[in-house]
Design a protein around this motif. Sequence first.
Motif, PDB file in Angstrom:
ATOM      1  N   GLN A  14       0.833  -1.197   0.000  1.00 30.69           N
ATOM      2  CA  GLN A  14       0.000   0.000   0.000  1.00 30.69           C
ATOM      3  C   GLN A  14       0.875   1.257   0.000  1.00 30.69           C
ATOM      4  O   GLN A  14       0.590   2.217  -0.718  1.00 30.69           O
ATOM      5  N   LYS A  15       1.950   1.230   0.763  1.00 36.53           N
ATOM      6  CA  LYS A  15       2.871   2.367   0.805  1.00 36.53           C
ATOM      7  C   LYS A  15       3.525   2.568  -0.564  1.00 36.53           C
ATOM      8  O   LYS A  15       3.656   3.696  -1.045  1.00 36.53           O
ATOM      9  N   GLN A  16       3.925   1.470  -1.223  1.00 37.10           N
ATOM     10  CA  GLN A  16       4.524   1.569  -2.552  1.00 37.10           C
ATOM     11  C   GLN A  16       3.534   2.142  -3.555  1.00 37.10           C
ATOM     12  O   GLN A  16       3.900   2.974  -4.396  1.00 37.10           O
ATOM     13  N   ARG A  17       2.254   1.740  -3.467  1.00 37.75           N
ATOM     14  CA  ARG A  17       1.229   2.271  -4.364  1.00 37.75           C
ATOM     15  C   ARG A  17       1.061   3.777  -4.161  1.00 37.75           C
ATOM     16  O   ARG A  17       0.941   4.527  -5.129  1.00 37.75           O
ATOM     17  N   ALA A  23       4.273  10.040  -7.323  1.00 39.58           N
ATOM     18  CA  ALA A  23       5.234  10.299  -8.398  1.00 39.58           C
ATOM     19  C   ALA A  23       4.503  10.557  -9.716  1.00 39.58           C
ATOM     20  O   ALA A  23       4.873  11.466 -10.474  1.00 39.58           O
ATOM     21  N   ALA A  24       3.458   9.795  -9.989  1.00 38.13           N
ATOM     22  CA  ALA A  24       2.679   9.988 -11.216  1.00 38.13           C
ATOM     23  C   ALA A  24       2.003  11.352 -11.206  1.00 38.13           C
ATOM     24  O   ALA A  24       1.976  12.053 -12.225  1.00 38.13           O
TER      25      ALA A  24
END
Length: 70
Positions: A14-17, A23-24
């Motif tokens: 979830q943190k990576q998402r 970033a996007a």
Amino acid sequence: MSAEIINLRMVRKQKQRQEKDQAADDNRHKFGRSKAEREAARRRRDDLEKQVDGHLLDTSRPAADDDGSA
């Protein structure tokens, strides 16, 4: 009292998402163009293409001074 059980793998994903989404979003702000800007650029490109096409020489007709004799 029991503590809430958390799956660390799911928290990590979830943190990576969230980081990827952030970033996007940053890239959209840096590099993105609005729809109005894209349409204006397309119209300008079309106008320039018409102008260039209007200035092309017509090479399909034979030249007037070329009578074919050698």
